[in-house]
Design an enzyme around this catalytic site. Structure first.
Site, PDB file in Angstrom:
ATOM      1  N   GLU A 172      -5.547  -4.888  -7.459  1.00 26.87           N
ATOM      2  CA  GLU A 172      -5.823  -6.395  -7.189  1.00 26.87           C
ATOM      3  C   GLU A 172      -5.990  -7.055  -8.403  1.00 26.87           C
ATOM      4  O   GLU A 172      -6.032  -8.036  -8.840  1.00 26.87           O
ATOM      5  CB  GLU A 172      -7.108  -6.271  -6.138  1.00 26.87           C
ATOM      6  CG  GLU A 172      -6.665  -6.076  -4.812  1.00 26.87           C
ATOM      7  CD  GLU A 172      -7.604  -6.359  -3.798  1.00 26.87           C
ATOM      8  OE1 GLU A 172      -8.792  -6.790  -4.166  1.00 26.87           O
ATOM      9  OE2 GLU A 172      -7.514  -6.018  -2.673  1.00 26.87           O
ATOM     10  N   ASP A 176      -4.622 -10.496   0.664  1.00 29.63           N
ATOM     11  CA  ASP A 176      -5.286 -10.702  -0.649  1.00 29.63           C
ATOM     12  C   ASP A 176      -4.936 -11.709  -1.356  1.00 29.63           C
ATOM     13  O   ASP A 176      -6.036 -12.038  -2.188  1.00 29.63           O
ATOM     14  CB  ASP A 176      -4.464  -9.305  -1.125  1.00 29.63           C
ATOM     15  CG  ASP A 176      -5.109  -8.021  -0.566  1.00 29.63           C
ATOM     16  OD1 ASP A 176      -6.057  -7.774  -0.325  1.00 29.63           O
ATOM     17  OD2 ASP A 176      -4.136  -6.978  -0.507  1.00 29.63           O
ATOM     18  N   LYS A 193      -0.958  -3.186  -0.922  1.00 28.33           N
ATOM     19  CA  LYS A 193      -1.079  -2.026  -0.249  1.00 28.33           C
ATOM     20  C   LYS A 193      -0.526  -0.693  -1.083  1.00 28.33           C
ATOM     21  O   LYS A 193       0.748  -1.063  -1.822  1.00 28.33           O
ATOM     22  CB  LYS A 193      -0.459  -1.980   0.990  1.00 28.33           C
ATOM     23  CG  LYS A 193      -1.528  -2.759   2.048  1.00 28.33           C
ATOM     24  CD  LYS A 193      -2.268  -1.673   2.301  1.00 28.33           C
ATOM     25  CE  LYS A 193      -3.366  -2.266   3.526  1.00 28.33           C
ATOM     26  NZ  LYS A 193      -4.739  -2.628   3.189  1.00 28.33           N
TER      27      LYS A 193
END
Length: 160
Positions: free
Chosen positions: A29, A68, A83
């Protein structure tokens, strides 16, 4: 470097929410946030600001899913989930283990979320995408992992 924490953007005006409370929950992320922040083709972006309702087959109830990223590019809008590749495929192994059962529930939940996100995005003329570690490496967002070195052999004992 921490695997989770606050992300401080270089271009806070590009962030579509409160740029002081951007939280990353993985290095993947963090790499994506940096990419969005520094990429000139990204007009704006947010993290976990979009709410997608979904029905979970595991408990037969409705829940809320927060993808996200929402990325506004020059020519399109992306809704992105980050993911591990292994969580995008059905579990393998012995079906009688706790691990298999947990992975199966996770897989079903992910499929329910992603089906709802796909529909949500389509209704708005956006695209829903799942980015795995492979996607991030292919896009150049994240460097390819360095191969682990073989451990050194134990030191030889000196003869007396």
């Amino acid at each position: 470097m921490a695997y989770s924490g606050k992300y401080k953007p270089k271009n806070p005006k590009k962030y579509g929410g409160d740029h002081n409370s951007i939280i990353f929950r993985s290095m993947w992320e963090r790499h994506c946030f940096k990419w969005c922040d520094e990429n000139p083709k990204v007009k704006s972006w947010t993290s976990e600001e979009v709410i997608v309702p979904y029905y979970y087959d595991g408990d037969k109830r409705y829940h809320r899913y927060f993808p996200d990223l929402k990325i506004v590019l020059e020519d399109r809008i992306l809704l992105v989930e980050i993911k591990p590749d292994k969580e995008t495929r059905p579990p393998t192994g012995s079906k009688r283990t706790k691990r298999y059962i947990n992975e199966a529930f996770t897989y079903v939940k992910n499929m329910n979320k992603w089906e709802a996100a796909q529909s949500y995005a389509k209704d708005r003329k956006w695209e829903f995408q799942i980015w795995t570690e492979n996607t991030l490496q292919t896009m150049g967002i994240m460097p390819k992992p360095i191969k682990k070195l073989k451990p050194l052999p134990p030191p030889k004992k000196k003869k007396k």
